[in-house]
Design a protein around this motif. Structure first.
Motif, short mmCIF file in Angstrom:
data_model
loop_
_atom_site.label_atom_id
_atom_site.label_comp_id
_atom_site.label_asym_id
_atom_site.label_seq_id
_atom_site.Cartn_x
_atom_site.Cartn_y
_atom_site.Cartn_z
N SER A 40 0.78 -1.23 0.00
CA SER A 40 0.00 0.00 0.00
C SER A 40 0.82 1.29 0.00
O SER A 40 0.34 2.31 -0.48
N VAL B 281 -8.72 2.04 -4.36
CA VAL B 281 -8.02 0.77 -4.57
C VAL B 281 -9.05 -0.33 -4.79
O VAL B 281 -10.05 -0.43 -4.07
N VAL C 66 -8.77 -4.32 -5.20
CA VAL C 66 -7.89 -5.48 -5.16
C VAL C 66 -8.19 -6.46 -6.29
O VAL C 66 -7.27 -7.04 -6.89
N MET D 171 -0.31 -5.63 1.07
CA MET D 171 -1.54 -5.70 0.29
C MET D 171 -1.29 -6.32 -1.08
O MET D 171 -2.21 -6.89 -1.68
N ASN E 247 -4.48 6.71 -1.74
CA ASN E 247 -5.02 5.38 -2.03
C ASN E 247 -5.36 4.63 -0.75
O ASN E 247 -6.40 3.97 -0.67
N GLU F 58 -8.82 2.17 1.29
CA GLU F 58 -8.75 0.75 1.64
C GLU F 58 -9.49 0.47 2.94
O GLU F 58 -9.76 1.37 3.74
N ARG F 59 -9.78 -0.79 3.15
CA ARG F 59 -10.33 -1.28 4.42
C ARG F 59 -9.58 -2.57 4.75
O ARG F 59 -10.10 -3.68 4.53
N PRO F 60 -8.37 -2.47 5.28
CA PRO F 60 -7.51 -3.66 5.41
C PRO F 60 -8.12 -4.79 6.25
O PRO F 60 -7.80 -5.95 6.03
N VAL G 209 -10.53 -7.12 3.81
CA VAL G 209 -10.18 -7.75 2.53
C VAL G 209 -10.27 -9.27 2.62
O VAL G 209 -9.97 -9.87 3.65
#
Length: 253
Positions: free
Chosen positions: A21, A58, A60, A82, A168, A172-174, A177
């Motif tokens: 990331s 982002v 994925v 990521m 970015n 995200e929402r780590p 995922v």
């Protein structure tokens, strides 16, 4: 082109590297460049990173499909942070193109959310995303590394390339995922899970992944989350992994 690829070396076997990331291809994997004496290395810079056009958020799965394009007729695949999530999604979608898979501290928090050390960091990230000002990029990334318990200094002001990565990161929402763990486990290609031994949360995620994929967990200390930056020890491990996968396929040098 939405993504870009930098090629090092011209060996018969190809290894694709996918960054995380807060970086881009060459910056994340510079210590692996010596492997170009032996392999062809395709170092990916994902959508919205480096000199690639900006993105709104982002994605994925979009990144995973980009990796599938880059795989061509097949290659070994390495992803850090990521980028490990991206690599796992690509490997789950097209197992026939994967010669081997290596993941370095992928933030697969959802896969190990039942473990206290993982849940603690996941909860800290949720609180941070809920309360942080996304327009204050320095404060946002500082709070992010604090939630991860990384403890690294963040330059102020942020260098322009890093500021772009933080924009970015905000999208995200780590902790949410997902990875296609069943498809990866079912696939016959060899899997390698590597952690840096600095974080109870990432170590626990690594152990969970290694258990689910029925493979060994390798710990390489000295570079924190960016384990590949230890250089030679990681490179030696990766070479052994690639060679073992070749032997498993019955291919001789």
């Amino acid at each position: 082109m939405k993504y870009s690829v930098e090629r090092w070396g011209s060996g018969a076997e190809r290894i694709i590297f996918v960054h995380g990331s807060l970086g881009y291809g060459a910056a994340a994997f510079g210590e692996q460049q010596p492997l170009g004496d032996r392999f062809t290395l395709d170092v990916v810079t994902r959508r919205g990173y480096g000199d690639n056009p900006p993105i709104g958020a982002v994605d994925v799965l979009a990144d995973a499909h980009d990796v599938i394009e880059i795989l061509g007729e097949g290659a070994h695949l390495v992803g850090t942070s990521m980028g490990g999530i991206v690599a796992m999604n690509a490997a789950g979608l097209r197992p026939d193109l994967i010669r081997s898979l290596t993941v370095i501290e992928p933030p697969a928090f959802a896969l190990a959310a039942d473990l206290p050390e993982v849940r603690r960091v996941s909860d800290a990230m949720r609180r941070h995303w809920r309360t942080a000002d996304p327009s204050d990029l320095h404060a946002f990334v500082s709070g992010f590394v604090e939630a991860l318990e990384v403890g690294i200094p963040i330059p102020k002001p942020l260098p322009a390339p890093m500021a772009a990565t933080v924009r970015n990161l905000v999208t995200e929402r780590p902790w949410k995922v997902d990875v296609p763990i069943g498809a990866i486990d079912d696939a016959s290609y060899p899997k390698l899970v590597v952690v840096g031994g600095w974080s109870k949360a990432f170590d626990a995620i690594g152990r969970r992944l290694a258990d689910l994929l029925e493979t060994d967990l390798h710990v390489l200390t000295g570079a924190g989350h960016a384990v590949q930056k230890v250089g030679q020890p990681f490179n030696d491990l990766l070479v052994r992994h690639v060679e073992n996968s070749r032997e498993a396929e019955g291919v001789t040098a």
